[in-house]
Design a protein around this motif. Structure first.
Motif, PDB file in Angstrom:
ATOM      1  N   ILE A 238     -19.424  25.566  11.363  1.00  0.00           N
ATOM      2  CA  ILE A 238     -19.364  24.331  12.147  1.00  0.00           C
ATOM      3  C   ILE A 238     -17.972  23.708  12.048  1.00  0.00           C
ATOM      4  N   LEU A 239     -17.406  23.717  10.848  1.00  0.00           N
ATOM      5  CA  LEU A 239     -16.060  23.172  10.663  1.00  0.00           C
ATOM      6  C   LEU A 239     -15.023  23.940  11.479  1.00  0.00           C
TER       7      LEU A 239
ATOM      8  N   THR B  11     -13.148  22.240  14.612  1.00  0.00           N
ATOM      9  CA  THR B  11     -11.697  22.071  14.541  1.00  0.00           C
ATOM     10  C   THR B  11     -11.017  22.744  15.729  1.00  0.00           C
ATOM     11  N   LEU B  12     -11.469  23.939  16.069  1.00  0.00           N
ATOM     12  CA  LEU B  12     -10.910  24.623  17.240  1.00  0.00           C
ATOM     13  C   LEU B  12     -11.193  23.840  18.523  1.00  0.00           C
TER      14      LEU B  12
ATOM     15  N   THR C  43      -7.483  18.526  22.611  1.00  0.00           N
ATOM     16  CA  THR C  43      -6.299  17.684  22.461  1.00  0.00           C
ATOM     17  C   THR C  43      -5.079  18.320  23.112  1.00  0.00           C
ATOM     18  N   VAL C  44      -4.834  19.590  22.824  1.00  0.00           N
ATOM     19  CA  VAL C  44      -3.687  20.283  23.434  1.00  0.00           C
ATOM     20  C   VAL C  44      -3.871  20.376  24.947  1.00  0.00           C
TER      21      VAL C  44
ATOM     22  N   VAL D 218     -16.111  12.928  13.618  1.00  0.00           N
ATOM     23  CA  VAL D 218     -17.123  12.417  12.684  1.00  0.00           C
ATOM     24  C   VAL D 218     -17.871  13.593  12.057  1.00  0.00           C
ATOM     25  N   LEU D 219     -18.237  14.560  12.871  1.00  0.00           N
ATOM     26  CA  LEU D 219     -18.933  15.751  12.362  1.00  0.00           C
ATOM     27  C   LEU D 219     -18.066  16.501  11.354  1.00  0.00           C
ATOM     28  N   ILE D 220     -16.800  16.694  11.676  1.00  0.00           N
ATOM     29  CA  ILE D 220     -15.886  17.397  10.765  1.00  0.00           C
ATOM     30  C   ILE D 220     -15.767  16.649   9.444  1.00  0.00           C
TER      31      ILE D 220
END
Length: 165
Positions: A18-19, A23-24, A30-31, A56-58
């Motif tokens: 999940i992390l 993150t990806l 964002t990019v 929040v999840l991260i």
């Protein structure tokens, strides 16, 4: 005890996945949004909602994994200086206090999810049900509770094994 450890290893593996995916996702959104603003001169308006929710999840998943190692709430400055007889009780007390705090977080997170379900509230841009994003709080806090318990059990059983030798 081995079954419990296997289950907790599986939970940690899922949390790690999940992390990585989260993150990806944040990176791509964002990019992509920056690229879209600079090249096409249009913003992806939905990215803010998703990035905040996924962040929040991260945060909660990373905190849960830190709990697994006893790294989240650790005042080693104090506990390292305690006499050997007081170290285990201090870890148990710290774990109990952390579980109480995290259970309160879980409770309020579940309350918010239930309220969002009952009200049918939706996000502004994506028009998704808000309970989806709020569900990250009880999920993350539930994982934290499991890992606090796992760390305390591991710490206490390792201390007992070392004292027996």
């Amino acid at each position: 005890m081995k079954v419990f450890k296997k289950i907790m290893n599986a939970v940690a593996a899922v949390e790690n996945c999940i992390l990585v995916v989260s993150t990806l996702l944040i990176l791509i959104l964002t990019v992509g949004n920056v690229f879209s603003r600079k090249v096409i001169h249009r913003s992806w308006s939905f990215t803010e909602e998703l990035v905040v929710a996924v962040f929040v999840l991260i945060t909660l998943m990373a905190a849960a994994l830190a709990c697994r190692e006893g790294e989240l709430v650790n005042l080693s400055l104090v506990t390292d200086r305690l006499p050997r007889k007081l170290k285990k009780p201090s870890v148990i007390l710290s774990t109990i206090l952390c579980i109480i705090f995290t259970a309160i977080l879980f409770w309020f997170g579940m309350d918010k999810v239930i309220t969002q379900l009952e009200n049918g509230k939706r996000t502004f841009v994506l028009n998704w049900p808000e309970w989806i994003f709020w569900s990250f709080v009880p999920i993350g806090s539930g994982c934290m509770i499991l890992h606090f318990i796992e760390y305390c059990i591991d710490y206490c059983t390792d201390k007992i094994k070392k004292e027996d030798k």
